[in-house]
Structures are given as C-alpha cells and as structure tokens.
Motif scaffolding. Sequence first.
Motif, PDB file in Angstrom:
ATOM      1  N   SER A  11       5.464  -1.108   9.056  1.00 51.18           N
ATOM      2  CA  SER A  11       5.996   0.174   8.629  1.00 51.18           C
ATOM      3  C   SER A  11       6.505   0.053   7.196  1.00 51.18           C
ATOM      4  O   SER A  11       6.639  -1.040   6.665  1.00 51.18           O
ATOM      5  CB  SER A  11       7.121   0.624   9.559  1.00 51.18           C
ATOM      6  OG  SER A  11       8.154  -0.339   9.547  1.00 51.18           O
ATOM      7  N   VAL A  12       6.783   1.176   6.567  1.00 45.48           N
ATOM      8  CA  VAL A  12       7.267   1.180   5.191  1.00 45.48           C
ATOM      9  C   VAL A  12       8.657   0.567   5.156  1.00 45.48           C
ATOM     10  O   VAL A  12       9.522   0.896   5.962  1.00 45.48           O
ATOM     11  CB  VAL A  12       7.299   2.616   4.636  1.00 45.48           C
ATOM     12  CG1 VAL A  12       7.884   2.652   3.242  1.00 45.48           C
ATOM     13  CG2 VAL A  12       5.910   3.212   4.652  1.00 45.48           C
ATOM     14  N   VAL A  14      12.470  -0.319   4.017  1.00 50.72           N
ATOM     15  CA  VAL A  14      13.604   0.500   3.608  1.00 50.72           C
ATOM     16  C   VAL A  14      13.785   0.419   2.097  1.00 50.72           C
ATOM     17  O   VAL A  14      14.098   1.406   1.442  1.00 50.72           O
ATOM     18  CB  VAL A  14      14.887   0.041   4.341  1.00 50.72           C
ATOM     19  CG1 VAL A  14      16.098   0.787   3.831  1.00 50.72           C
ATOM     20  CG2 VAL A  14      14.728   0.231   5.830  1.00 50.72           C
ATOM     21  N   LYS A  16      11.504   0.032  -0.201  1.00 50.11           N
ATOM     22  CA  LYS A  16      10.501   0.852  -0.869  1.00 50.11           C
ATOM     23  C   LYS A  16      10.901   2.319  -0.806  1.00 50.11           C
ATOM     24  O   LYS A  16      10.788   3.037  -1.788  1.00 50.11           O
ATOM     25  CB  LYS A  16       9.136   0.641  -0.226  1.00 50.11           C
ATOM     26  CG  LYS A  16       8.040   1.425  -0.890  1.00 50.11           C
ATOM     27  CD  LYS A  16       6.707   1.127  -0.270  1.00 50.11           C
ATOM     28  CE  LYS A  16       5.620   1.956  -0.926  1.00 50.11           C
ATOM     29  NZ  LYS A  16       4.322   1.738  -0.328  1.00 50.11           N
ATOM     30  N   THR A  17      11.376   2.754   0.348  1.00 43.94           N
ATOM     31  CA  THR A  17      11.793   4.147   0.504  1.00 43.94           C
ATOM     32  C   THR A  17      12.960   4.462  -0.424  1.00 43.94           C
ATOM     33  O   THR A  17      12.969   5.498  -1.071  1.00 43.94           O
ATOM     34  CB  THR A  17      12.187   4.428   1.962  1.00 43.94           C
ATOM     35  OG1 THR A  17      11.097   4.075   2.795  1.00 43.94           O
ATOM     36  CG2 THR A  17      12.526   5.870   2.166  1.00 43.94           C
ATOM     37  N   LYS A  18      13.937   3.560  -0.506  1.00 41.74           N
ATOM     38  CA  LYS A  18      15.077   3.780  -1.403  1.00 41.74           C
ATOM     39  C   LYS A  18      14.621   3.816  -2.849  1.00 41.74           C
ATOM     40  O   LYS A  18      15.110   4.621  -3.644  1.00 41.74           O
ATOM     41  CB  LYS A  18      16.121   2.670  -1.214  1.00 41.74           C
ATOM     42  CG  LYS A  18      16.891   2.759   0.073  1.00 41.74           C
ATOM     43  CD  LYS A  18      17.905   1.634   0.167  1.00 41.74           C
ATOM     44  CE  LYS A  18      18.662   1.675   1.467  1.00 41.74           C
ATOM     45  NZ  LYS A  18      19.616   0.573   1.587  1.00 41.74           N
ATOM     46  N   GLU A  20      11.669   4.753  -3.979  1.00 43.65           N
ATOM     47  CA  GLU A  20      10.965   6.006  -4.225  1.00 43.65           C
ATOM     48  C   GLU A  20      11.945   7.163  -4.381  1.00 43.65           C
ATOM     49  O   GLU A  20      11.753   8.035  -5.229  1.00 43.65           O
ATOM     50  CB  GLU A  20       9.985   6.287  -3.099  1.00 43.65           C
ATOM     51  CG  GLU A  20       8.772   5.388  -3.119  1.00 43.65           C
ATOM     52  CD  GLU A  20       7.853   5.612  -1.943  1.00 43.65           C
ATOM     53  OE1 GLU A  20       8.214   6.397  -1.032  1.00 43.65           O
ATOM     54  OE2 GLU A  20       6.783   4.993  -1.915  1.00 43.65           O
ATOM     55  N   VAL A  21      12.988   7.186  -3.570  1.00 44.01           N
ATOM     56  CA  VAL A  21      14.004   8.236  -3.680  1.00 44.01           C
ATOM     57  C   VAL A  21      14.693   8.153  -5.032  1.00 44.01           C
ATOM     58  O   VAL A  21      14.896   9.166  -5.706  1.00 44.01           O
ATOM     59  CB  VAL A  21      15.029   8.122  -2.526  1.00 44.01           C
ATOM     60  CG1 VAL A  21      16.229   9.026  -2.762  1.00 44.01           C
ATOM     61  CG2 VAL A  21      14.368   8.450  -1.203  1.00 44.01           C
TER      62      VAL A  21
END
Length: 86
Positions: A11-12, A14, A16-18, A20-21
């Motif tokens: 899964s992606v 955390v 990477k998600t932070k 991108e945000v």
Amino acid sequence: MIDQHTLTGESVSVEKTKGEVWADKAALPILCTGVLSAPLMGSSKAMAILNGSPGNLVRVFASLNTPNHIIFASQKGLFNQRWTCS
C-alpha cells in the motif's frame, strides 16, 4: 498516478502521502510568488522559482537516482541472470 499496491503489492506509505499533501499545500504559494516576481525580477528568475517546487525537485532527484540503482543492482549480480518469458 501509479497505484503502489498494483505495482508492488504494497500500500502507499504514510510518508509518501504526507509528502504529497505538503507539496500540494506549497503549490499555490509558489505559483503566486513566481507570477508576482515576473514583472519585478524577469521571466527567467520567475521560472526558476516556479521550477523549484517540491514536486519538481522530487522528480529530478528520483531521475538522478535511477542510474545509481541500476549500477547497484548490476554490481549485486541481478542483471547476470537470463530472463525468459514462458
């Protein structure tokens, strides 16, 4: 955007998600700074500001690291095997 789960089965992350945000939040201020700096400093300096966004830097550094990963993999013998499709 490539689905991380489809590509690698993971899964992606955390982080990477932070990231991108954070890059999305920084986009508008960088865009405004670049547009407002064009009449004051010139178009080439404004383009430097616009191209210095976090998203662009990540793409540049990822591209620069690709040859390093290929060299590392070849030194570990990953490219010495013969791959066939069956």
